[in-house]
Write a protein that holds these residues in place. Structure first.
Motif, PDB file in Angstrom:
ATOM      1  N   SER A  17       0.845  -1.074   0.106  1.00  0.00           N
ATOM      2  CA  SER A  17      -0.062  -0.044   0.170  1.00  0.00           C
ATOM      3  C   SER A  17       0.945   1.158   0.067  1.00  0.00           C
ATOM      4  O   SER A  17       0.551   2.385  -0.787  1.00  0.00           O
ATOM      5  CB  SER A  17      -1.103   0.108   1.085  1.00  0.00           C
ATOM      6  OG  SER A  17      -0.353   0.153   2.332  1.00  0.00           O
ATOM      7  N   SER A 128      -5.047   0.303  -1.877  1.00  0.00           N
ATOM      8  CA  SER A 128      -5.543  -0.575  -0.976  1.00  0.00           C
ATOM      9  C   SER A 128      -4.457  -1.711  -1.291  1.00  0.00           C
ATOM     10  O   SER A 128      -4.258  -2.272  -2.788  1.00  0.00           O
ATOM     11  CB  SER A 128      -7.070  -0.848  -1.373  1.00  0.00           C
ATOM     12  OG  SER A 128      -7.406  -2.129  -0.773  1.00  0.00           O
ATOM     13  N   SER A 129      -4.339  -2.488  -0.449  1.00  0.00           N
ATOM     14  CA  SER A 129      -3.614  -3.777  -0.576  1.00  0.00           C
ATOM     15  C   SER A 129      -4.188  -4.861   0.261  1.00  0.00           C
ATOM     16  O   SER A 129      -4.645  -4.532   1.267  1.00  0.00           O
ATOM     17  CB  SER A 129      -1.915  -3.582  -0.249  1.00  0.00           C
ATOM     18  OG  SER A 129      -1.769  -3.541   0.997  1.00  0.00           O
ATOM     19  N   ARG A 130      -4.103  -5.911  -0.165  1.00  0.00           N
ATOM     20  CA  ARG A 130      -4.737  -7.061   0.483  1.00  0.00           C
ATOM     21  C   ARG A 130      -4.146  -8.694   0.203  1.00  0.00           C
ATOM     22  O   ARG A 130      -3.608  -8.790  -0.778  1.00  0.00           O
ATOM     23  CB  ARG A 130      -6.230  -7.119   0.027  1.00  0.00           C
ATOM     24  CG  ARG A 130      -7.115  -6.223   0.099  1.00  0.00           C
ATOM     25  CD  ARG A 130      -8.318  -6.360  -0.858  1.00  0.00           C
ATOM     26  NE  ARG A 130      -9.360  -5.145  -0.542  1.00  0.00           N
ATOM     27  CZ  ARG A 130     -10.558  -5.295  -0.881  1.00  0.00           C
ATOM     28  NH1 ARG A 130     -11.101  -6.335  -1.531  1.00  0.00           N
ATOM     29  NH2 ARG A 130     -11.370  -4.407  -0.391  1.00  0.00           N
ATOM     30  N   VAL A 133      -7.835 -12.486  -1.915  1.00  0.00           N
ATOM     31  CA  VAL A 133      -8.426 -11.997  -2.997  1.00  0.00           C
ATOM     32  C   VAL A 133     -10.041 -11.814  -2.746  1.00  0.00           C
ATOM     33  O   VAL A 133     -10.486 -12.855  -2.270  1.00  0.00           O
ATOM     34  CB  VAL A 133      -8.279 -12.918  -4.372  1.00  0.00           C
ATOM     35  CG1 VAL A 133      -9.187 -12.355  -5.490  1.00  0.00           C
ATOM     36  CG2 VAL A 133      -6.959 -13.114  -4.914  1.00  0.00           C
ATOM     37  N   TYR A 134     -10.358 -10.587  -2.753  1.00  0.00           N
ATOM     38  CA  TYR A 134     -11.656 -10.447  -2.075  1.00  0.00           C
ATOM     39  C   TYR A 134     -12.627  -9.848  -3.166  1.00  0.00           C
ATOM     40  O   TYR A 134     -13.822 -10.061  -3.293  1.00  0.00           O
ATOM     41  CB  TYR A 134     -11.706  -9.535  -0.941  1.00  0.00           C
ATOM     42  CG  TYR A 134     -10.767 -10.107   0.118  1.00  0.00           C
ATOM     43  CD1 TYR A 134     -11.390 -10.985   1.117  1.00  0.00           C
ATOM     44  CD2 TYR A 134      -9.559  -9.915   0.359  1.00  0.00           C
ATOM     45  CE1 TYR A 134     -10.943 -11.515   1.983  1.00  0.00           C
ATOM     46  CE2 TYR A 134      -8.636 -10.358   1.363  1.00  0.00           C
ATOM     47  CZ  TYR A 134      -9.468 -11.154   2.192  1.00  0.00           C
ATOM     48  OH  TYR A 134      -8.638 -12.084   3.248  1.00  0.00           O
ATOM     49  N   ASP A 141     -15.084  -7.508   3.309  1.00  0.00           N
ATOM     50  CA  ASP A 141     -14.459  -6.158   3.309  1.00  0.00           C
ATOM     51  C   ASP A 141     -14.901  -4.937   4.040  1.00  0.00           C
ATOM     52  O   ASP A 141     -16.038  -4.501   3.812  1.00  0.00           O
ATOM     53  CB  ASP A 141     -14.637  -5.698   1.747  1.00  0.00           C
ATOM     54  CG  ASP A 141     -14.053  -4.344   1.498  1.00  0.00           C
ATOM     55  OD1 ASP A 141     -13.301  -3.700   2.329  1.00  0.00           O
ATOM     56  OD2 ASP A 141     -14.143  -3.955   0.587  1.00  0.00           O
ATOM     57  N   ARG A 163      -6.155  -0.859  -6.115  1.00  0.00           N
ATOM     58  CA  ARG A 163      -6.309  -2.190  -5.515  1.00  0.00           C
ATOM     59  C   ARG A 163      -5.144  -3.204  -5.813  1.00  0.00           C
ATOM     60  O   ARG A 163      -5.020  -3.333  -7.332  1.00  0.00           O
ATOM     61  CB  ARG A 163      -7.499  -2.676  -5.358  1.00  0.00           C
ATOM     62  CG  ARG A 163      -7.592  -4.014  -4.417  1.00  0.00           C
ATOM     63  CD  ARG A 163      -8.976  -4.707  -4.600  1.00  0.00           C
ATOM     64  NE  ARG A 163      -9.865  -4.024  -4.236  1.00  0.00           N
ATOM     65  CZ  ARG A 163     -10.856  -3.999  -5.288  1.00  0.00           C
ATOM     66  NH1 ARG A 163     -11.229  -4.794  -6.270  1.00  0.00           N
ATOM     67  NH2 ARG A 163     -12.053  -3.140  -4.838  1.00  0.00           N
ATOM     68  N   GLU A 165      -4.674  -7.061  -4.686  1.00  0.00           N
ATOM     69  CA  GLU A 165      -4.941  -7.981  -3.586  1.00  0.00           C
ATOM     70  C   GLU A 165      -4.397  -9.338  -4.346  1.00  0.00           C
ATOM     71  O   GLU A 165      -3.851  -9.626  -5.363  1.00  0.00           O
ATOM     72  CB  GLU A 165      -6.415  -8.190  -3.692  1.00  0.00           C
ATOM     73  CG  GLU A 165      -7.087  -8.329  -4.757  1.00  0.00           C
ATOM     74  CD  GLU A 165      -8.639  -8.387  -4.531  1.00  0.00           C
ATOM     75  OE1 GLU A 165      -9.049  -8.363  -3.392  1.00  0.00           O
ATOM     76  OE2 GLU A 165      -9.386  -8.572  -5.593  1.00  0.00           O
ATOM     77  N   LYS A 174       1.344 -11.829  -6.408  1.00  0.00           N
ATOM     78  CA  LYS A 174       1.733 -10.370  -6.071  1.00  0.00           C
ATOM     79  C   LYS A 174       2.068  -9.430  -6.993  1.00  0.00           C
ATOM     80  O   LYS A 174       2.053  -8.344  -7.152  1.00  0.00           O
ATOM     81  CB  LYS A 174       2.909 -10.445  -4.671  1.00  0.00           C
ATOM     82  CG  LYS A 174       3.374  -9.324  -4.155  1.00  0.00           C
ATOM     83  CD  LYS A 174       4.359  -9.403  -3.040  1.00  0.00           C
ATOM     84  CE  LYS A 174       5.084  -8.252  -2.461  1.00  0.00           C
ATOM     85  NZ  LYS A 174       5.772  -8.326  -1.456  1.00  0.00           N
ATOM     86  N   ALA A 177      -0.498  -8.288  -9.294  1.00  0.00           N
ATOM     87  CA  ALA A 177      -1.343  -7.539  -8.765  1.00  0.00           C
ATOM     88  C   ALA A 177      -0.841  -6.237  -8.445  1.00  0.00           C
ATOM     89  O   ALA A 177      -1.453  -4.948  -8.799  1.00  0.00           O
ATOM     90  CB  ALA A 177      -1.727  -7.765  -7.165  1.00  0.00           C
TER      91      ALA A 177
END
Length: 188
Positions: A17, A128-130, A133-134, A141, A163, A165, A174, A177
């Protein structure tokens, strides 16, 4: 243009992020003249969490800090927030900042027709980083949706999310993303 750049990840240089929020700020600097950046690192210098004493204005030092935080937010033309997802939500330090900007009479007011935001006419970018995977509109969330709600509540209608994720699901995912998120930053 005044940019308020906020990072909240506890991972320092390993933070995705932070990488994304910095890329957004650099993109804004490349596209616009006279960009003034004010930077808050909420992991390095956390804002004290809201207490009854702070809420009731019984601590002069904290009242002054709260006013400073509100003025930073109101003065910004653009707010860039680096927000990693922790346990389906935000870093508690980012929540502490939100508690300081969510003040009736300053960033919103109540009317007979409901609340009205007072901090509008600005752009917010959420980096945003996650780890997982959403996707959009996930019931798990409490990060991006919460941030959008807070900014909308204060009157900001222009809230965009960049984002990345799946960043804890292997190097290949990674890297893909991050690459996709950085491509999105180039469109800002």
């Amino acid at each position: 243009m005044k940019v308020l750049h906020i990072d909240s990840s506890i991972l320092g240089t390993a933070s995705v992020s932070r990488q994304l929020s910095q890329a957004i700020v650099e993109q804004l600097q490349a596209k616009h003249d006279n960009v003034q950046v004010e930077y808050l690192d909420l992991a390095a210098q956390p804002i004290p969490h809201l207490t009854a004493e702070i809420l009731m204005g019984q601590n002069a030092e904290q009242a002054a800090l709260g006013e400073q935080i509100i003025q930073q937010y109101l003065a910004a033309d653009v707010v860039v927030v680096g927000a990693a997802m922790y346990n389906f939500g935000l870093a508690s330090t980012l929540k502490a900042w939100i508690d300081r900007i969510s003040v009736a009479g300053k960033t919103f007011k109540y009317t007979e027709n409901g609340p009205v935001g007072l901090a509008g006419n600005k752009q917010v970018y959420i980096a945003s980083s996650r780890g997982g995977v959403y996707g959009d509109n996930s019931p798990a969330d409490f990060q991006e949706g919460f941030l959008k709600t807070v900014f909308n509540f204060t009157g900001v209608e222009q809230v965009d999310v960049v984002r990345a994720e799946g960043v804890n699901m292997g190097e290949e995912l990674k890297n893909k993303a991050i690459e996709a998120a950085l491509a999105q930053v180039k469109l800002i």
